[in-house]
Design an enzyme around this catalytic site. Structure first.
Site, mmCIF file in Angstrom:
data_model
loop_
_atom_site.group_PDB
_atom_site.id
_atom_site.type_symbol
_atom_site.label_atom_id
_atom_site.label_comp_id
_atom_site.label_asym_id
_atom_site.label_seq_id
_atom_site.Cartn_x
_atom_site.Cartn_y
_atom_site.Cartn_z
ATOM 1 N N HIS A 152 5.924 41.085 74.232
ATOM 2 C CA HIS A 152 6.094 40.514 75.569
ATOM 3 C C HIS A 152 6.110 41.712 76.519
ATOM 4 C CE1 HIS A 152 8.424 37.707 72.985
ATOM 5 N NE2 HIS A 152 8.056 36.757 73.835
ATOM 6 N N ASP B 91 9.360 43.535 76.621
ATOM 7 C CA ASP B 91 9.808 44.272 75.424
ATOM 8 C C ASP B 91 9.383 45.731 75.498
ATOM 9 O OD1 ASP B 91 10.220 41.689 74.428
ATOM 10 O OD2 ASP B 91 8.359 41.724 73.259
ATOM 11 N N ASP C 281 14.723 32.331 62.912
ATOM 12 C CA ASP C 281 13.734 33.421 62.815
ATOM 13 C C ASP C 281 14.010 34.359 61.640
ATOM 14 O OD1 ASP C 281 12.299 32.583 65.042
ATOM 15 O OD2 ASP C 281 13.292 33.948 66.430
ATOM 16 N N ASP D 87 7.442 36.989 63.503
ATOM 17 C CA ASP D 87 8.408 36.638 64.547
ATOM 18 C C ASP D 87 9.733 36.385 63.813
ATOM 19 O OD1 ASP D 87 9.716 35.927 66.790
ATOM 20 O OD2 ASP D 87 8.285 34.405 67.449
HETATM 21 C C1 XLS Z 1 10.570 31.875 70.488
HETATM 22 C C2 XLS Z 1 9.184 32.217 70.298
HETATM 23 C C3 XLS Z 1 8.737 33.526 70.940
HETATM 24 C C4 XLS Z 1 7.250 33.576 71.019
HETATM 25 C C5 XLS Z 1 6.699 34.567 71.977
HETATM 26 O O1 XLS Z 1 11.104 30.996 69.864
HETATM 27 O O2 XLS Z 1 8.908 32.214 68.930
HETATM 28 O O3 XLS Z 1 9.262 34.608 70.264
HETATM 29 O O4 XLS Z 1 6.690 33.825 69.766
HETATM 30 O O5 XLS Z 1 7.119 34.362 73.259
HETATM 31 NI NI NI Z 2 7.176 32.860 68.026
HETATM 32 NI NI NI Z 3 10.548 31.162 67.649
#
Ligand code: XLS
Ligand code: NI
Ligand code: NI
Length: 439
Positions: free
Chosen positions: A99, A102, A307, A337
């Site tokens: 992003h 980031d 995640d 991710d």
């Molecule tokens: C959040 C999302 C984010 C996207 C990118 O839940 O997974 O990390 O992958 O903005």
């Molecule tokens: Ni994501």
């Molecule tokens: Ni996510």
């Protein structure tokens, strides 16, 4: 390059190895399913989790130091870049995703923030030129800053929409500058908390307007890659517009965006939507919008986007089965991710967690390839639909048989129960285990 990690380059040692800092299944140059594993898997590092996420949660501060030895914001940002390229090198990860916020934190004004992005993207470009690492996709973080509390592209206020557009314009420019072949829209706050204060129709129309403008602009500056929407049903908003792949397909069709957009499917988002990961991939593949993957996994007992690094072998097999059936990745790849748990806070944990995720998908690829070569399951499915190839089935498909012909056919046939055969689910599940664990 300065060394941030006292860790050697991770080697493939095969499944008999007990070295925790070695790959057991990921052998980058080994050919599986017609291509080297590194090309089949196209692993990417997520900048936000790996370089920025310090374990902060709702109940406590960070546990991991993600300042990378820097003290001011730009020094930290640069050190993140150096450390990221060391991680990618040592793990044989060829891509990364970011992003805008980031890679460089927001400054006092949009202008200053953009200047920071110019500076840091020069550093990234230089590191990429030297290492051969690539950008999988870029995106804009339009959900963190308080200005986006009611949404960005779906904000009730036009000034906020304009600010988001400016931010996305810059993020697209960065993606092009760094040679990325993907640009992601994940609608972090594009949804609503209550319909009592929401004009759902206008919000969705505006989101489509923003996407059309983004495509038009990106193409005008030479972006040839894919745009992705990343579906997620909820979190942070109660109801996110991009609920799941089927919902997003409806949106793309309504607003005539199918030519430029594909899906970025995330495993944990699929399960939050009440689907399996494979379901989302299959729906995308069957509709020609399979694009990229955010690899992670959730926890069956928790109702949010945890995640976690993916370690579930069955899910990885089914995922790689879909990828292989789609003909492999084109512009997309497997972006982790994923984040190490808050309690896994040391620098080595970054390596252990990537090794776990990469080996899981490498094993998934090996097994999916075996499953396809074995062919028993594909053949069963094929046979199950055999009646569509001849007779009345073929007539339905060709359009020859209409309601009257079908009625005449049914009247003549009598009861059709004898044509119905078992679905054999348990037999197929045991074939699956036999193929997966037979050596
Ligand atoms: C959040 C999302 C984010 C996207 C990118 O839940 O997974 O990390 O992958 O903005
Ligand atoms: Ni994501
Ligand atoms: Ni996510």
């Amino acid at each position: 390059m300065s060394e941030f990690f006292n860790i050697p380059k991770i080697q493939y040692e095969g499944k008999a190895s007990t070295n925790p800092l070695a790959f057991k299944y990921y052998n980058p140059d080994e050919v599986i399913g017609g291509k080297p594993m590194r090309e089949q898997l196209k692993f990417a590092l997520s900048w936000w989790h790996t370089m920025c996420g310090d374990g902060t949660d709702m109940f406590g501060v960070g546990t991991a130091d993600k300042k990378w030895g820097g003290s001011d914001p730009m020094e930290i940002a640069k050190n993140k870049a150096y450390a990221a390229f060391e991680i990618m090198d040592k793990l044989s990860v060829d891509y990364y995703c970011f992003h805008d916020r980031d890679i460089a934190p927001e400054a006092g004004s949009l202008k200053e923030t953009n200047a920071r992005l110019d500076e840091i993207s020069d550093v990234l470009k230089d590191l990429m030129d030297k290492s051969g690492k690539k950008l999988l996709w870029g995106t804009a973080n339009c959900f963190n800053n308080p200005r986006y509390m009611h949404g960005a592209g779906t904000a009730p206020n036009a000034d906020v929409f304009a600010f988001a557009a400016a931010q996305i314009k810059k993020a697209i420019e960065l993606t092009v500058k760094l040679g990325g072949n993907g640009y992601v829209f994940w609608g972090g706050r594009e949804g609503y908390e209550t319909l009592l204060n929401t004009n759902l129709g206008l919000e969705q129309d505006n989101m489509a307007r923003l996407m059309k403008m983004a495509v038009e602009y990106a193409r005008s500056i030479g972006f040839k890659g894919d745009f992705y929407i990343e579906p997620k049903p909820k979190e942070p908003t109660k109801h996110q517009y991009d609920f799941d792949t089927a919902t997003v397909l409806g949106f793309l069709r309504k607003y005539d965006l199918l030519g430029d957009f594909k899906m970025n499917i995330e495993a944990n988002h699929a399960t939050l939507a009440g689907h399996t990961f494979q379901h989302e991939l299959r729906v995308a593949r069957e509709n020609g919008v399979f694009g990229s993957i955010d690899a992670n996994q959730g926890d069956m007992l928790l109702g949010w986007d945890t995640d976690q690094f993916p370690t579930n072998i069955y899910d990885a097999v089914f995922c790689m089965y879909e990828v292989l059936k789609a003909g492999g990745f084109t512009n997309g790849g497997l972006n982790f991710d994923s984040k190490a748990r808050r309690g896994s806070f040391t620098p080595e944990d970054i390596f252990y967690s990537y090794i776990a995720g990469m080996d899981t998908f490498a094993l998934g690829l090996r097994m999916a390839d075996k499953l396809i070569k074995d062919g028993r399951i594909d053949k069963f499915v094929d046979d199950r639909y055999a009646s569509w190839k001849t007779g009345i089935g073929a007539d339905v498909i060709s359009g020859k048989a209409k309601m009257a012909e079908l009625e005449a056919y049914a009247l003549e046939k009598g009861d059709v129960i004898s044509a119905v055969s078992s679905g054999r689910q348990e037999m197929l599940e045991s074939i699956l285990n036999n193929v997966l664990f037979s050596d």
